[in-house]
Scaffold this active site. Structure first.
Site, PDB file in Angstrom:
ATOM      1  N   LYS A  76       7.277  42.365  38.945  1.00 23.32           N
ATOM      2  CA  LYS A  76       7.774  41.717  40.157  1.00 23.32           C
ATOM      3  C   LYS A  76       6.955  40.461  40.416  1.00 23.32           C
ATOM      4  O   LYS A  76       5.724  40.478  40.296  1.00 23.32           O
ATOM      5  CB  LYS A  76       7.665  42.697  41.333  1.00 23.32           C
ATOM      6  CG  LYS A  76       8.235  42.193  42.653  1.00 23.32           C
ATOM      7  CD  LYS A  76       8.114  43.281  43.724  1.00 23.32           C
ATOM      8  CE  LYS A  76       8.696  42.848  45.056  1.00 23.32           C
ATOM      9  NZ  LYS A  76       8.581  43.917  46.080  1.00 23.32           N
ATOM     10  N   SER A 150      12.677  45.136  48.178  1.00 23.68           N
ATOM     11  CA  SER A 150      12.517  43.757  47.745  1.00 23.68           C
ATOM     12  C   SER A 150      12.259  43.623  46.249  1.00 23.68           C
ATOM     13  O   SER A 150      12.339  42.538  45.692  1.00 23.68           O
ATOM     14  CB  SER A 150      11.358  43.115  48.514  1.00 23.68           C
ATOM     15  OG  SER A 150      10.127  43.762  48.218  1.00 23.68           O
ATOM     16  N   SER A 174      10.525  49.205  49.265  1.00 18.92           N
ATOM     17  CA  SER A 174      10.927  48.267  48.220  1.00 18.92           C
ATOM     18  C   SER A 174      10.843  48.829  46.814  1.00 18.92           C
ATOM     19  O   SER A 174      11.395  48.248  45.881  1.00 18.92           O
ATOM     20  CB  SER A 174      10.062  47.005  48.302  1.00 18.92           C
ATOM     21  OG  SER A 174      10.274  46.336  49.523  1.00 18.92           O
TER      22      SER A 174
END
Length: 587
Positions: A76, A150, A174
């Site tokens: 990420k 996210s 997330s």
């Protein structure tokens, strides 16, 4: 999904010579480049030249020396990879780190190869995956739905078979919401178990690094490799022995909480109630006993995340940029952070006090069960619905997830079913801090996969008692004082003799395993926190000690045993079949 990229399968492919890391990873790199415009999952795919040092390092090493030899993974893009820009989905914020985040460096040192940096909701603020200037990240199964966020691009890269696993982060869900929407296992380990050094904070006090895998067994293996205390991370925590890799195994009977009917929320999803009922039945079939739980204090804690001072904690990271370059942040991110400057110190302490009160209530609930079951999300929302009501729909996605880090629990999201339209639907199991490997063991059983022969360990130890520690007898207080709970009254296997030992003043028995002439002895199984077991053990006088005791159903549990040389002057009382029966016979 690509089963051939699962950790064991990939290792076998390498060992058999079916493929080399160079062939595989460069091929996956090209696939990622080709597929990315359709999914917006990567912000940066490493070039062949950028991959070269990793491939050369593998070629100079042996597969036997590296547990994750040649395993491709994605990161990420709020987690640092040396030499590659970290954007947090905000070009104006971007920087190029000289060092990788601790967790990334750990994986590289273990032989894993980073394929790229993945898309995310800007500054990890959102649960849907559409809040990015690099494009909305779409679902891996149905393109009319979002990926979830996210950690938007990471699970999509795993689900599409481009990497074996991926890293995300989790502050409010997330690492779990996108796992559910893409049919993956999302592990949000106990806060601090996986280092967050080198991670752009969302809420520094709450943030966790997460993993996305196809199976709970893979998540267990990764956690065992990564759960190390990091001196460069002030929020790092040491992993207790009961939660190390050897704690992963098969699961016996257990108690799991389910929300009251009035606390379950599916936001109009017609399929959700039946899918959740099916999940409850599956856990029961695995040996679970459902216990109805009042979820309201958990849900009240969840509201503090965005209605309390933790929004100001988010602002502490991006506030200067927002003030200097307001156009650098997406409008929806500005809206989330708008009230942060007005949060006072008084507001902060009041919220902390309220959170602590709620945590005390929730902890009392959690102490009476092994884990809690909820849906991961109430209802999946389409991209069109998100565009129409972005804040409301995003909030709905966090209904079952927002409280987890505030309350310091561990959680694993599991794929559970497919909806009528083919979209994955998932559940979440959560429990007390440092029960990660136990939860993953249960998750593995839920997935119907083969389990190790050893029994999974929890943060609570079982102790078999046969004498003065039995319920109602003089030394029982030593168990209750340590938080002990009586689980069952049962019998040992018919392989023991019971003796009344000499001395006193408290009369004590000695239970000795014998080859011939053994009988079943009445015993009790107690449960107490593993952290208390050491102090309990040190208080046991010779010739007694703790060892393994076989029960009548074939289980072996930790329990009181007696050294055979401590039987001098003892009286064989086996004929009474138990300590309490012998005491009663004496009037």
């Amino acid at each position: 999904m690509n089963p051939s990229l699962q950790l064991d399968s990939l290792r076998q492919r390498y060992l058999s010579g079916d493929v080399t890391p160079r062939q595989l990873i460069l091929g996956l790199r090209d696939q990622a480049e080709a597929m990315n415009p359709d999914y917006n999952m990567f912000i940066h795919v490493l070039t062949a030249a950028q991959l070269q040092p990793y491939l050369e390092a593998l070629e100079a090493s042996s597969i036997e020396s590296l547990p994750l030899y040649g395993v491709p993974f994605a990161i990420k893009d709020n987690i640092d990879l040396a030499g590659i820009p970290t954007t947090a989905a905000c070009p104006a914020f971007a920087y190029t780190p000289e060092r990788s985040a601790t967790v990334v460096q750990q994986l590289i040192d273990l032989g894993a190869v980073p394929l790229g940096k993945t898309n995310l909701d800007q500054f990890a603020t959102g649960l849907n995956g559409t809040r990015s200037p690099y494009g909305a990240c779409v679902n891996s199964v149905l393109r009319d739905y979002p990926s979830g966020g996210s950690s938007a691009g990471s699970p999509v890269a795993v689900a599409l078979g481009l990497v074996s696993f991926a890293l995300g982060t989790d502050t409010a869900g997330s690492g779990r919401v996108p796992a559910a929407l893409n049919g993956l296992v999302g592990l949000k380990a106990t806060k601090g178990l996986i280092s967050t050094a080198g991670v752009v904070p969302a809420c520094r006090t709450l943030d966790c690094v997460t993993t996305f895998t196809q199976t709970a067994a893979e998540a267990s293996r990764l956690l065992a490799l990564l759960a190390e205390a990091d001196p460069t991370d002030d929020y790092s925590r040491s992993n207790p022995a009961w939660n190390d890799g050897s704690a992963y195994g098969r699961v016996g009977t257990f108690r799991f909480g389910i929300p009251r009917q009035q606390d379950l929320e599916f936001f109009g999803c017609a399929e959700g109630p039946a899918l959740f009922s099916d999940a409850v039945e599956r856990l029961q079939a695995l040996g679970g006993e459902p216990v109805t739980i009042d979820l309201s204090p958990f849900l009240e804690a969840a509201k503090l995340l965005y209605e309390g001072p933790w929004v100001a904690e988010r602002y502490s990271v991006v506030g200067d940029l927002a003030a200097a370059q307001p156009q650098a942040l997406l409008p929806v991110i500005h809206a989330v952070l708008a009230k942060a400057p007005g949060v006072t110190g008084v507001d902060t302490f009041r919220a902390q006090y309220r959170l602590q009160a709620l945590k005390a209530r929730c902890d009392r609930v959690m102490n009476d069960i092994d884990c809690m079951l909820t849906p991961t999300i109430g209802r999946p929302v389409t991209l069109a619905e998100l565009a129409e009501e972005p804040v409301l729909r995003n909030a709905e996605l966090g209904y079952y997830t927002n409280f987890m880090n505030l309350l310091d629990y561990t959680a694993v999201a599991l794929p559970s079913a497919r909806m009528a339209n083919g979209l994955p639907w998932g559940i979440t199991l959560f429990a007390r801090a440092f029960t990660d490997q136990y939860l993953l063991s249960l998750g593995n059983a839920y997935q119907g996969l083969a389990a190790p022969a050893t029994l999974a360990r929890n943060d609570k130890a079982r102790v078999v008692v046969c004498g003065a520690h039995l319920d109602g007898l003089p030394l029982n207080w030593q168990l209750r004082q340590r938080g002990g709970v009586l689980l069952e009254a049962t019998q040992s296997a018919a392989a023991y003799r019971l003796y009344a030992l000499a001395g006193g003043p408290v009369k004590r028995p000695g239970m000795v395993r014998v080859r011939d002439g053994g009988v079943a002895i009445a015993v009790e199984v107690w449960q107490l926190p593993s952290a208390e077991l050491g102090s309990f053990l040190t208080g046991i006088p010779a010739p007694l000690g703790l060892g393994k005791v076989e029960l009548s159903d074939g289980r072996w549990e930790t329990g009181f045993i007696c050294e055979s040389d401590g039987l001098e002057g003892a009286t064989d009382i086996s004929q009474w079949g138990g300590w309490k029966a012998w005491l009663a016979s004496m009037g």
